[in-house]
Design an enzyme around this catalytic site. Structure first.
Site, short mmCIF file in Angstrom:
data_model
loop_
_atom_site.label_atom_id
_atom_site.label_comp_id
_atom_site.label_asym_id
_atom_site.label_seq_id
_atom_site.Cartn_x
_atom_site.Cartn_y
_atom_site.Cartn_z
N ALA A 284 19.14 30.15 37.60
CA ALA A 284 19.70 30.10 38.95
C ALA A 284 18.59 29.70 39.91
O ALA A 284 17.41 29.73 39.54
CB ALA A 284 20.25 31.47 39.33
N MET A 285 18.98 29.31 41.12
CA MET A 285 17.98 28.91 42.11
C MET A 285 18.35 29.51 43.46
O MET A 285 19.47 29.38 43.93
CB MET A 285 17.92 27.37 42.18
CG MET A 285 16.99 26.84 43.26
SD MET A 285 15.26 27.34 42.98
CE MET A 285 14.67 27.43 44.66
N ASN A 287 18.03 28.90 46.59
CA ASN A 287 18.14 28.14 47.84
C ASN A 287 18.68 29.04 48.95
O ASN A 287 19.68 29.73 48.78
CB ASN A 287 19.10 26.96 47.67
CG ASN A 287 18.85 26.21 46.40
OD1 ASN A 287 17.77 25.72 46.17
ND2 ASN A 287 19.85 26.16 45.54
N GLU A 320 18.22 36.61 42.60
CA GLU A 320 18.27 35.51 43.57
C GLU A 320 18.40 36.03 44.99
O GLU A 320 17.84 35.46 45.93
CB GLU A 320 19.44 34.56 43.25
CG GLU A 320 19.41 33.93 41.85
CD GLU A 320 18.07 33.34 41.47
OE1 GLU A 320 17.41 32.76 42.35
OE2 GLU A 320 17.66 33.47 40.30
ZN LIG Z 1 13.26 33.80 40.79
#
Ligand SMILES: [Zn+2]
Length: 878
Positions: A284-285, A287, A320
C-alpha cells in the site's frame, strides 16, 4: 550500493555527505499541474506551472524528469518573460533536466517555470501508470493511477523530486465525464471542456513532498462513512465487490479518530480516500488523503478469508493511516531517514491493533514476527545500519526492507519500553507539533523524546540506528557467589565475526526476570559485567524480548529454562523468544542443534499459539537448511515434526465454530497444516477428504483458515488432477485472497511437468507482474523446485529484467526467491558467475544477502549434520 565495511560505520559518519541532490539556487513554492490521460492510447498530456523562490542569482533551473517528453518551456520572473524557449540539457545519470537562459534572475526575486509535456501511462507500476481489470464482457479495462515513492514523481511530471523540497500543489485532471477523478485534496470545481470531457480541479494542498502526491482516473465504485468528522471513502474497480471494503472503511474511521487523540493533532486534509488498485508493486502507499492499496490489502470478505488475512488488512490500513502524520505531516529530510517513516508506522499499527483488537495479542506476535525478521536480516554481513547513507535515486529502493521496517520498529519498541509508553507518546506529540509541515532527521525525534522524558535518548539510541548488526549476550554463572556474568559480541549468522567487526558496544537493556519480577534498570554498557542474582534457580535475560539481541545460555541453563516454562514462570513472549534465540544460535554455531531439537521436544504440551508458531518455524528452518541432504535424514526430521505437532493438533481439532477466537482459529490452522504436511495420517486423511469434495465442486468444503494447508497436502500427495483443480480456483474465484492462496500453492507440486507449468505461469499474461512472486514462492518448499527456479532465472533473465525494471524493488525479491534457498558454496559460485556478466544495479544487496544466507547454511551443515543425525538416531527417528 548500501554496503560499507562495518568499521567505516562509526557513529560520527556524516550521512548527508555525497548525496546527489538538486542545486539549491531555486526553491519550489507552488505547482499548478494539469494532466489529461488517454486510457486508449496510454499517453497523457501535461502542463506544469511552478512558482519558485530564487535563492541565489540564477541563470539555470534544474529539476527531475525521467521518460517525459518536454514540449515547451518558459521562464518568467514576475510578469517579465525571461526565456520563451530556453536551452534544455538532460543528465540521465541524475535524472535531471536543466533549463538554461542568458538573463540572470537575481536572488530574492520570484520566478515561474512553465512546461508542457507528454508522457506514457506505463505498465511498470511506477509514476503515472495504467492498471487493468476485466470488464463484464471479459475485455481489458484500464484506470490511470500513480505510485511516486520513492523517486517516480519525476516520471509523472517535471518536479523537484526530493522529500525536503515541500511545496503546495493545485492539481487539475481532465477526463471523460463518466470517470471518477481523485487526488490528495477534495474537488474545488468541475468544468466542461473540449470533446465532452470535464476538468476537475482540486483544492490547493498544504505543504507536502512530491513522493506523496497521487492522482487516479477511472471507473470506480465507492462506499462512504460519516463515522469520522471528515468523509472517509473506499473505492474499487467495478469487477470487485465494493462491500468488501466495508471492514477497512470502518476501521479507517475509528483509527483516524484514535490517532487524532493520541497525536493531539487534527488530520489536516479535508477527506480520506482509500483505493484498491489492481496492479500495485508494494502492499500500500500512504499518499496524503488518497491511500492506494494492493487489492488483497484493502478488500476483505469475512466469509471467504481466514483470520490471518483479516489481521493483515487491519495492520496495513493502520500502518498507512499512521503515515498521514508520521511521514506526511512530518517528513524525513532525505531517504536515509526512511526508517523513521516506516519504523514508526509499523510500530504504530501494532499499537493501534492492540487498542482495537486486544484479543489478538499482537505484541506476542511481534516477538515471532517483526523481531525475528529484523534479527534474521541483520545477522548477515551484508545487512545495513537503520540510518543508511543513501546517495543516489537507484539505491533507495533497496532499503525498503526488514531493517527499515522491522528493526526500525524494534528500536522504537525498545525505546518506548525504556521510557514508558505514555512518555514515549508524549515525545511523539511534541515532535509532530514542532515539525508539522516540515522535515526532520532522526535526532529530532530523539530530542523530542528527551524533552518529554528528561533522559539522554540520543546517546543511547544513536548506537542502535547508526551501526549495522546487533549483539549476542553470552551468559555464564558463578554458583558460589550467586552471580551472573554477561558479555556482548557482534552476532553474525555465518559465525565468522572478525575483530574489526566487533568494536561496537551496544547499550543492552538486560531486562532480568527472576521470581521477584523484572529488573528493567539493569543494563550492560560495556563489553561485559557481572551482577548478583538472589536465587540462581530461576532467572532469564531480556524479559518479553523487547531488547534487540540474542541470549546464549549454557545447555544446562537452557534445560532449566525449558522446565521453568512448564512451571509457568515465563511469559508467552519469553517462551517464544527463547526458542527463537536457541534456534538462531544453533544455526550459527553458538550451540549444538541437537540441544535445540531437545528443547523443542520438551515443548510438546505448550498451550499457546505464538509459541507453537515459533516452534514450527524453527523446525522449518532446520528442514530448509537440510533440503539437499540425504532423504533418510530428511524423512527423520519430518517424523520428528509429526511427533511433536500431531497430538496437539488432534486435541485442538480442525472444526471452526462461531465462538472460536481470532488466535484459536490461527492455532488450529497452523497445527493442522503442520501435522498433515508432516504425514500425520489423521489430519492428512481429513485434508484429502476436504479436497476431494472441493474438487467435486463443493467450494465450502475447505474452511478459509485451512485453505492453504489443504492445498499443500493435496499437492504433496497428488498430481495433475489436484494441480488443475487449484489452478482452476485461481482462474475462477472472485475474491483476490482466494485467488492468491491458490497461486501461492501451485509451486508445491514437485512433478517435473507441473514445475514447468508453474514457472510458465509466472511469466504468462495470467499472472500480473505484481504477483510474480506468488507462484515462485511455493517452489522453494522442495529441492526440485529450488533447482528449477535457478534454471528458470538463467534462461529467462532478459524477460524478467524487462518485466521488473531494477528501479522497482520486485526484481530484488525475485532474485532472492530464486537463489537464497541453496545451501552450498558451489552454488554461490555458479550464481556469481552468472551475474558477473550482468548489471546487478538495483538488486546487488539482495544478491549479497542471498550469498550470506547460503554460506551460513553451509557452515551450519558442516558443523552439525552429524550431530543432528546422531540425535535423530538416539530418538529412534532414524
Ligand atoms: Zn509504510
Amino acid at each position: 550500493m548500501c554496503r560499507r565495511d562495518a568499521d567505516a560505520m562509526g557513529a560520527n559518519l556524516d550521512i548527508a555527505k555525497g548525496r546527489e541532490v538538486l542545486p539549491k539556487n531555486v526553491k519550489p513554492l507552488h505547482y499548478h499541474l494539469t494532466l489529461e490521460p488517454n486510457l486508449e492510447t496510454f499517453e497523457y498530456e501535461g502542463k506544469v506551472v511552478i512558482d519558485l523562490d530564487v535563492v541565489e542569482d540564477t541563470t539555470s533551473i534544474s529539476l527531475n524528469t525521467i521518460d517525459i517528453d518536454i514540449k515547451s518551456t518558459e521562464v518568467h520572473s514576475g510578469s517579465k518573460l525571461i526565456a520563451s524557449s530556453p536551452k534544455l540539457t538532460y543528465d540521465e545519470n541524475t535524472q535531471t533536466t536543466t533549463v538554461s537562459f542568458p538573463d540572470t534572475i537575481p536572488a530574492g526575486h520570484k520566478a515561474t517555470l512553465t512546461q508542457t509535456f507528454k508522457g506514457t501511462l506505463n505498465a511498470n507500476m511506477a509514476g503515472f501508470y495504467r492498471s487493468s481489470y476485466k470488464g463484464e464482457d471479459g475485455s481489458d479495462k484500464y484506470i490511470a493511477t500513480t505510485q511516486m515513492e520513492p523517486t517516480d514523481a519525476r516520471r509523472a511530471f517535471p518536479c523537484f523530486d526530493e522529500p525536503a523540497l515541500k511545496a503546495e500543489f493545485t492539481i487539475t485532471l481532465i477526463a471523460d465525464k463518466k470517470l471518477t477523478c481523485l487526488s490528495n485534496m477534495d474537488v474545488a470545481n468541475e468544468k466542461d471542456v473540449h470533446d465532452g470531457k470535464k476538468a476537475v480541479t482540486f483544492n490547493k494542498s498544504p505543504l507536502m513532498s512530491t513522493y506523496l502526491l497521487a492522482f487516479i482516473v477511472g471507473e470506480l465504485n465507492m462506499i462512504e462513512t460519516d463515522a469520522f468528522r471528515l468523509p472517509v471513502r473506499v473505492f474499487a474497480t467495478p469487477d470487485k465487490d465494493i462491500e468488501h471494503g466495508r471492514f477497512s472503511l470502518e476501521l479507517a474511521a475509528k483509527t483516524l479518530e484514535f490517532y487524532e487523540t493520541k497525536f493531539n493533532s487534527k488530520f489536516p486534509l479535508p477527506k480520506m480516500d482509500m483505493v484498491a488498485i489492481p496492479d500495485f508493486s508494494a502492499g500500500a502507499m500512504e499518499n496524503w488523503g488518497l491511500v492506494t492499496y494492493r487489492v488483497v490489502d484493502l478488500l476483505f470478505d469475512e466469509k471467504t478469508s481466514g483470520a490471518s488475512t483479516k489481521q493483515r488488512v487491519a495492520e496495513v490500513v493502520q500502518h498507512e493511516l499512521a503515515h498521514q502524520w508520521f511521514g506526511n505531516l512530518v517528513t524525513m529530510d532525505f531517504w536515509d531517514g526512511l526508517w523513521l517513516n516506516e519504523g514508526f508506522a509499523t510500530w504504530m499499527s501494532w499499537y493501534s491493533c492492540n487498542e482495537f483488537y486486544p484479543e489478538w495479542k499482537v505484541w506476542q506476535g511481534y516477538v515471532t514476527d517483526n523481531l525475528q525478521s529484523a534479527l534474521a536480516l541483520d545477522s548477515l554481513r551484508s545487512s545495513h545500519p537503520i540510518e543508511v547513507p543513501v546517495k543516489r535515486a537507484d539505491e533507495i529502493n533497496q532499503i525498503f526492507d526488514a531493517i527499515s521496517y522491522s528493526k526500525g520498529s524494534c528500536v522504537l519498541r525498545m525505546v518506548s519500553k525504556y521510557l514508558g509508553e505514555e512518555t514515549f507518546m508524549e515525545g511523539v506529540r511534541r515532535y509532530l507539533k514542532k515539525h508539522a509541515f516540515g522535515n526532520t532527521q532522526t535526532n529530532d525525534l530523539w530530542a523530542a523524546l528527551a524533552d518529554a522524558s528528561g533522559k539522554d535518548v540520543e546517546k543511547i539510541m544513536d548506537i542502535w540506528t547508526k551501526n549495522v548488526g546487533f549483539p549476542v549476550v553470552s551468559v555464564t554463572e558463578d554458583a558460589e557467589n550467586n552471580s551472573v556474568h554477561v558479555k556482548q559480541n557482534r552476532f553474525l549468522r555465518t559465525a565468522d565475526v572478525k575483530p574489526e567487526e566487533d568494536q561496537v558496544l551496544y547499550p543492552v537493556f538486560l531486562g532480568l526476570r527472576s521470581k521477584d519480577g523484572v529488573d528493567e534498570e539493569l543494563t550492560l554498557d560495556g563489553r561485559e559485567r557481572s551482577f548478583k542474582v538472589k536465587d540462581l534457580d530461576f532467572y532469564k535475560i531480556n524479559a518479553d524480548h523487547s531488547g534487540i539481541y540474542r541470549t546464549s545460555y549454557s545447555p544446562e541453563r537452557l534445560q532449566k529454562l525449558g522446565e521453568a516454562a512448564k512451571k509457568g514462570l515465563l511469559t508467552v513472549e519469553d517462551r517464544a523468544g527463547m526458542i527463537a534465540d536457541a534456534g538462531a544460535l544453533a544455526a550459527s554455531g553458538y550451540q549444538k542443534t541437537s540441544g535445540v531439537l531437545s528443547l523443542l521436544q520438551g515443548f510438546d504440551t505448550e498451550p499457546e499459539f505464538v509459541v507453537w508458531d515459533e516452534l514450527t518455524a524453527r523446525i522449518a528452518s532446520v528442514r530448509a537448511a537440510w533440503v539437499f541432504q540425504d532423504d533418510k535424514v530428511k524423512d527423520a526430521l519430518k517424523a520428528f515434526q509429526r511427533d511433536l505437532v500431531s497430538k496437539k493438533s488432534h486435541e485442538l481439532g480442525w472444526d471452526f465454530k462461531e465462538s472460536d477466537g481470532h488466535i484459536e482459529q490461527q492455532f488450529k490452522s497452523l497445527l493442522f497444516s503442520s501435522a498433515a504436511l508432516a504425514g500425520d495420517e489423521t489430519t492428512k486423511a481429513a485434508a484429502l477428504e476436504m479436497f476431494e469434495k472441493f474438487k467435486n465442486g463443493d467450494r465450502s468444503a475447505i474452511h478459509p483458515n485451512l485453505r492453504a494447508g489443504v492445498y499443500a497436502v493435496a499437492l504433496q500427495n497428488g498430481g495433475e488432477a489436484e494441480y488443475d483443480a487449484i489452478l482452476n480456483e485461481y482462474r475462477t474465484a472472485k475474491v483476490a485472497d482466494e485467488r492468491n492462496t491458490a497461486l501461492r500453492s501451485i509451486g508445491r507440486a514437485r512433478q517435473p511437468e507441473l514445475i514447468k507449468r508453474t514457472l510458465a505461469m509466472a511469466l504468462s499474461k495470467e499472472v500480473k507482474d505484481q504477483d510474480i512472486y506468488l507462484p515462485l514462492g511455493g517452489l522453494r518448499s522442495h529441492k526440485e523446485g529450488i533447482l528449477a527456479l535457478w534454471d528458470w532465472v538463467k534462461v529467462n533473465w532478459d524477460t524478467i529484467y524487462k518485466k521488473l525494471p531494477p528501479g522497482l524493488s520486485m526484481l530484488g525479491s525475485v532474485v532472492s526467491l530464486c537463489t537464497s534457498s541453496f545451501t552450498s558454496e558451489k552454488q554461490i559460485q555458479e550464481i556469481d558467475a552468472f551475474f558477473k556478466e550482468r548489471s546487478t544495479k538495483g538488486f546487488d544487496q539482495s544478491l549479497a544477502q542471498s550469498f550470506d544466507a547460503i554460506r551460513a547454511k553451509e557452515g551450519w551443515l558442516k558443523r552439525d549434520a552429524d550431530d543432528v543425525e546422531a540425535w535423530l538416531k538416539a530418538k529412534k527417528y532414524l
